[in-house]
Design a protein around this motif. Structure first.
Motif, PDB file in Angstrom:
ATOM      1  N   GLY A  46     -44.742-114.420 -17.400  1.00 39.77           N
ATOM      2  CA  GLY A  46     -43.542-114.418 -16.572  1.00 39.77           C
ATOM      3  C   GLY A  46     -42.267-114.234 -17.371  1.00 39.77           C
ATOM      4  N   ARG A  47     -42.256-114.721 -18.619  1.00 44.75           N
ATOM      5  CA  ARG A  47     -41.086-114.566 -19.481  1.00 44.75           C
ATOM      6  C   ARG A  47     -40.935-113.130 -19.979  1.00 44.75           C
ATOM      7  NH1 ARG A  47     -38.119-118.609 -22.082  1.00 44.75           N
ATOM      8  NH2 ARG A  47     -38.073-120.467 -20.757  1.00 44.75           N
ATOM      9  N   LEU A  48     -42.041-112.391 -19.959  1.00 46.60           N
ATOM     10  CA  LEU A  48     -42.024-111.012 -20.470  1.00 46.60           C
ATOM     11  C   LEU A  48     -41.644-109.987 -19.411  1.00 46.60           C
ATOM     12  CD1 LEU A  48     -45.260-110.558 -22.648  1.00 46.60           C
ATOM     13  CD2 LEU A  48     -42.899-110.709 -23.447  1.00 46.60           C
ATOM     14  N   MET A  49     -41.878-110.322 -18.166  1.00 47.82           N
ATOM     15  CA  MET A  49     -41.781-109.302 -17.125  1.00 47.82           C
ATOM     16  C   MET A  49     -40.338-108.960 -16.770  1.00 47.82           C
ATOM     17  SD  MET A  49     -42.864-111.302 -13.650  1.00 47.82           S
ATOM     18  CE  MET A  49     -41.845-112.600 -12.948  1.00 47.82           C
ATOM     19  N   THR A  50     -40.180-107.802 -16.187  1.00 48.54           N
ATOM     20  CA  THR A  50     -38.899-107.376 -15.647  1.00 48.54           C
ATOM     21  C   THR A  50     -39.055-107.179 -14.143  1.00 48.54           C
ATOM     22  OG1 THR A  50     -37.207-105.647 -15.678  1.00 48.54           O
ATOM     23  CG2 THR A  50     -39.448-104.955 -16.138  1.00 48.54           C
ATOM     24  N   THR A  51     -37.977-107.415 -13.433  1.00 43.00           N
ATOM     25  CA  THR A  51     -38.005-107.214 -11.981  1.00 43.00           C
ATOM     26  C   THR A  51     -37.525-105.815 -11.611  1.00 43.00           C
ATOM     27  OG1 THR A  51     -35.823-108.249 -11.888  1.00 43.00           O
ATOM     28  CG2 THR A  51     -37.716-109.659 -11.436  1.00 43.00           C
ATOM     29  N   ASN A  52     -37.292-104.976 -12.610  1.00 36.22           N
ATOM     30  CA  ASN A  52     -36.874-103.592 -12.365  1.00 36.22           C
ATOM     31  C   ASN A  52     -38.107-102.687 -12.287  1.00 36.22           C
ATOM     32  OD1 ASN A  52     -34.234-104.401 -12.431  1.00 36.22           O
ATOM     33  ND2 ASN A  52     -33.843-103.729 -14.518  1.00 36.22           N
ATOM     34  N   TYR A  53     -38.600-102.483 -11.104  1.00 36.21           N
ATOM     35  CA  TYR A  53     -39.768-101.627 -10.882  1.00 36.21           C
ATOM     36  C   TYR A  53     -39.625-100.994  -9.506  1.00 36.21           C
ATOM     37  CZ  TYR A  53     -41.358-105.515  -7.999  1.00 36.21           C
ATOM     38  OH  TYR A  53     -41.447-106.490  -7.053  1.00 36.21           O
TER      39      TYR A  53
ATOM     40  N   PRO B 193     -48.572-104.397 -13.596  1.00 39.83           N
ATOM     41  CA  PRO B 193     -47.899-105.239 -12.602  1.00 39.83           C
ATOM     42  C   PRO B 193     -48.200-106.712 -12.832  1.00 39.83           C
ATOM     43  CG  PRO B 193     -49.870-104.261 -11.650  1.00 39.83           C
ATOM     44  CD  PRO B 193     -49.727-103.671 -13.026  1.00 39.83           C
ATOM     45  N   VAL B 194     -47.269-107.561 -12.417  1.00 46.96           N
ATOM     46  CA  VAL B 194     -47.429-109.014 -12.543  1.00 46.96           C
ATOM     47  C   VAL B 194     -47.383-109.610 -11.142  1.00 46.96           C
ATOM     48  CG1 VAL B 194     -46.503-111.131 -13.544  1.00 46.96           C
ATOM     49  CG2 VAL B 194     -46.288-108.964 -14.788  1.00 46.96           C
ATOM     50  N   THR B 195     -48.325-110.483 -10.855  1.00 47.06           N
ATOM     51  CA  THR B 195     -48.407-111.098  -9.521  1.00 47.06           C
ATOM     52  C   THR B 195     -48.351-112.617  -9.634  1.00 47.06           C
ATOM     53  OG1 THR B 195     -50.822-111.183  -9.551  1.00 47.06           O
ATOM     54  CG2 THR B 195     -49.797-109.191  -8.655  1.00 47.06           C
ATOM     55  N   ASP B 196     -48.029-113.262  -8.498  1.00 43.91           N
ATOM     56  CA  ASP B 196     -48.077-114.729  -8.472  1.00 43.91           C
ATOM     57  C   ASP B 196     -49.462-115.169  -8.014  1.00 43.91           C
ATOM     58  OD1 ASP B 196     -48.187-114.341  -5.731  1.00 43.91           O
ATOM     59  OD2 ASP B 196     -46.193-115.149  -5.336  1.00 43.91           O
ATOM     60  N   SER B 197     -49.620-116.459  -7.757  1.00 45.88           N
ATOM     61  CA  SER B 197     -50.941-116.996  -7.394  1.00 45.88           C
ATOM     62  C   SER B 197     -51.473-116.445  -6.083  1.00 45.88           C
ATOM     63  CB  SER B 197     -50.860-118.525  -7.309  1.00 45.88           C
ATOM     64  OG  SER B 197     -49.889-118.923  -6.359  1.00 45.88           O
TER      65      SER B 197
ATOM     66  N   SER C 153     -53.964-106.054 -12.923  1.00 36.61           N
ATOM     67  CA  SER C 153     -52.704-106.789 -12.862  1.00 36.61           C
ATOM     68  C   SER C 153     -52.766-108.007 -13.775  1.00 36.61           C
ATOM     69  CB  SER C 153     -52.394-107.218 -11.428  1.00 36.61           C
ATOM     70  OG  SER C 153     -53.371-108.135 -10.969  1.00 36.61           O
ATOM     71  N   LEU C 154     -51.594-108.584 -14.029  1.00 36.31           N
ATOM     72  CA  LEU C 154     -51.470-109.791 -14.843  1.00 36.31           C
ATOM     73  C   LEU C 154     -50.942-110.919 -13.969  1.00 36.31           C
ATOM     74  CD1 LEU C 154     -49.676-108.155 -17.901  1.00 36.31           C
ATOM     75  CD2 LEU C 154     -52.080-108.839 -17.808  1.00 36.31           C
ATOM     76  N   HIS C 155     -51.294-112.150 -14.331  1.00 37.88           N
ATOM     77  CA  HIS C 155     -50.790-113.308 -13.598  1.00 37.88           C
ATOM     78  C   HIS C 155     -49.576-113.858 -14.335  1.00 37.88           C
ATOM     79  CE1 HIS C 155     -50.560-117.255 -11.704  1.00 37.88           C
ATOM     80  NE2 HIS C 155     -51.324-116.766 -10.744  1.00 37.88           N
ATOM     81  N   ALA C 156     -48.533-114.185 -13.609  1.00 38.29           N
ATOM     82  CA  ALA C 156     -47.265-114.598 -14.225  1.00 38.29           C
ATOM     83  C   ALA C 156     -47.399-115.837 -15.098  1.00 38.29           C
ATOM     84  CB  ALA C 156     -46.217-114.850 -13.134  1.00 38.29           C
ATOM     85  N   ASP C 157     -48.303-116.745 -14.746  1.00 40.58           N
ATOM     86  CA  ASP C 157     -48.440-117.991 -15.504  1.00 40.58           C
ATOM     87  C   ASP C 157     -49.413-117.880 -16.673  1.00 40.58           C
ATOM     88  OD1 ASP C 157     -46.641-119.490 -13.980  1.00 40.58           O
ATOM     89  OD2 ASP C 157     -48.152-119.843 -12.439  1.00 40.58           O
ATOM     90  N   ALA C 158     -50.065-116.739 -16.828  1.00 39.77           N
ATOM     91  CA  ALA C 158     -51.034-116.561 -17.915  1.00 39.77           C
ATOM     92  C   ALA C 158     -50.323-116.460 -19.260  1.00 39.77           C
ATOM     93  CB  ALA C 158     -51.888-115.322 -17.665  1.00 39.77           C
ATOM     94  N   ASP C 159     -51.073-116.733 -20.321  1.00 38.77           N
ATOM     95  CA  ASP C 159     -50.517-116.670 -21.671  1.00 38.77           C
ATOM     96  C   ASP C 159     -50.227-115.226 -22.065  1.00 38.77           C
ATOM     97  OD1 ASP C 159     -51.003-116.525 -24.854  1.00 38.77           O
ATOM     98  OD2 ASP C 159     -50.287-118.506 -24.296  1.00 38.77           O
ATOM     99  N   GLN C 160     -49.227-115.044 -22.889  1.00 37.26           N
ATOM    100  CA  GLN C 160     -48.830-113.695 -23.292  1.00 37.26           C
ATOM    101  C   GLN C 160     -49.936-112.958 -24.057  1.00 37.26           C
ATOM    102  OE1 GLN C 160     -45.125-114.142 -25.405  1.00 37.26           O
ATOM    103  NE2 GLN C 160     -43.977-114.680 -23.573  1.00 37.26           N
TER     104      GLN C 160
END
Length: 451
Positions: free
Chosen positions: A138-145, A234-238, A211-218
């Motif tokens: 989640g710290r790595l992702m951007t909301t610009n997509y 893409p990053v998704t929530d639960s 896809s990746l989960h936002a809470d997963a480790d980098q």
């Protein structure tokens, strides 16, 4: 840009800064690639760096800022503190992921002041990203997509991309969501360009995506990018809702940081040391002393083991000649094995379930290595002390096997305990191999020589 070109530009910039040719500098900077300007700023003194940065046009300034070191970024922020409007514009123009990385390195009170300078949209994005754990995706992702709805036509989707794609980190891949914004597929931009305008997006879908989960480790992101060879994921929530994307450039930065951290841990440093030239003596001391003191304590055991065989040494003094050679060989073999295992665990080439299989293979390799090295040391012993050739040869085989097994097993043990396998550092493995080597060597000597 080559180093000699940067040096020439550096000198040229300094001369123009002194003579006040600011318009000429700005005009020239318009044609430079942002990475080259970032390198140039890093080579200038603080005052010149600030002047050059302030001469950049706003869009380019934001791009250059993202490429600078944390130290240089902080210096520029401090220099712009009195220029609230310019600073606010810079922060709002930064990509959300780079801005989050920057904010995450600042003291809390400074971060809060800078957050207050953001517009409502960017502030919400920044607070959202900062809310994720420090080492999470989640710290790595951007909301610009850019995302499109599955019931849209290709023509509708392309119009949407033209309108909103300007702010996107990448439009090579377009994400498909349903009415609830749940991620259901991804499409390459070429699929849309080559399709008929009235074709529905759902007709182009194959419902296969990663896809990746936002809470997963980098580290999960690093492994996934390696496995699927993507430029963005893409990053998704639960609940599977699309909330952002991670691009490969950010993952490469994380991979570099992880490699640096593992490298320092493998050298028995408590934490990674960034910019050792700028680090204080006290800081470097604190990072190194704990492990060194711990290893001193471990090596006392090695000294005590040698002292317990004092009578054996007095009877056959020649044994001491081969002691450093033998115990160093065990440590070296263990270090080699540990290096291979740490990397295999880090890259996903090996897992906990593979330990026994790898142990059997490592023992086979260690026996071959030990026998080969025993032959070499036996030749040396033949010139120095022929009477102890069997002792030296047998010890070499045993020590190499023990060292290799320890080197292989410690990373797995640390992983099982939930610790970083890189913490099974070379000095620790060497110290364990030293103690084992002393005990094996003198025990065999006692047995063989009948002492």
């Amino acid at each position: 840009m080559q180093t000699n070109s940067i040096d020439a530009l550096n000198q040229q910039i300094k001369e123009r800064l002194k003579s006040g040719q600011f318009f000429a500098i700005r005009r020239k900077a318009d044609n430079w690639p942002a990475p080259d300007i970032a390198v140039l700023i890093e080579t200038l003194d603080d005052e010149q760096a600030v002047v050059l940065f302030r001469l950049l046009r706003r869009a380019k300034a934001a791009h250059v800022f993202e490429l600078l070191s944390l130290k240089q970024q902080q210096a520029l922020i401090q220099a712009l503190a009195g220029k609230r409007k310019r600073l606010a514009d810079l922060l709002n123009r930064l990509s959300p992921d780079d801005r989050t990385a920057f904010f995450g390195e600042l003291p809390g009170e400074i971060t809060q002041k800078l957050l207050n300078m953001l517009n409502e949209k960017e502030q919400n994005a920044a607070v959202h990203l900062l809310g994720y754990p420090q080492e999470s995706i989640g710290r790595l992702m951007t909301t610009n997509y850019v995302a499109v709805k599955n019931h849209w036509t290709v023509d509708q989707s392309l119009k949407h991309i033209r309108k909103h794609g300007i702010d996107s980190e990448t439009i090579n891949v377009i994400y498909v969501v349903n009415e609830d914004f749940k991620l259901i597929d991804d499409l390459r931009i070429r699929d849309l360009i080559l399709a008929e305008p009235q074709t529905k997006i759902q007709e182009l879908m194959d419902n296969r995506f990663v896809s990746l989960h936002a809470d997963a480790d980098q580290e999960t992101a690093i492994q996934t990018f390696k496995k699927y060879d993507r430029i963005a994921l893409p990053v998704t929530d639960s609940k599977g809702i699309l909330i952002g994307i991670v691009t490969v450039d950010d993952v490469l930065d994380v991979a570099e940081d992880e490699a640096t951290e593992d490298f320092h841990k493998f050298g028995s440093l408590q934490d990674r040391v960034l910019e050792p030239l700028q680090a204080s003596v006290g800081f470097l001391y604190r990072k190194r002393i704990a492990w060194l003191l711990a290893l001193v304590a471990v090596n006392i055991i090695s000294g005590a083991a040698i002292a317990s065989f004092e009578d054996t040494i007095q009877t056959m003094v020649a044994l001491v000649f081969f002691l450093p050679l033998l115990i160093d060989s065990g440590g070296n073999a263990g270090s080699q094995s540990a290096t291979i295992m740490v990397r295999a665990l880090a890259t996903g080439e090996a897992y906990m379930k593979d330990w026994f299989k790898l142990l059997i293979k490592e023992c086979q390799v260690a026996i071959l290595l030990g026998v080969t090295m025993a032959a070499g040391v036996a030749i040396i012993a033949g010139f120095r002390a022929p009477d102890i050739i069997p002792v030296v040869a047998m010890t070499m085989v045993c020590i190499v096997i023990v060292g290799s097994v320890v080197g292989l097993s410690l990373p797995f043990l640390f992983t099982r305990l939930g610790m970083d396998p890189a913490a099974a550092s070379t000095p620790l493995i060497t110290s364990i191999a030293d103690i084992s080597g002393v005990l094996i060597y003198f025990s065999l000597a006692n047995w063989y020589l009948g002492l």
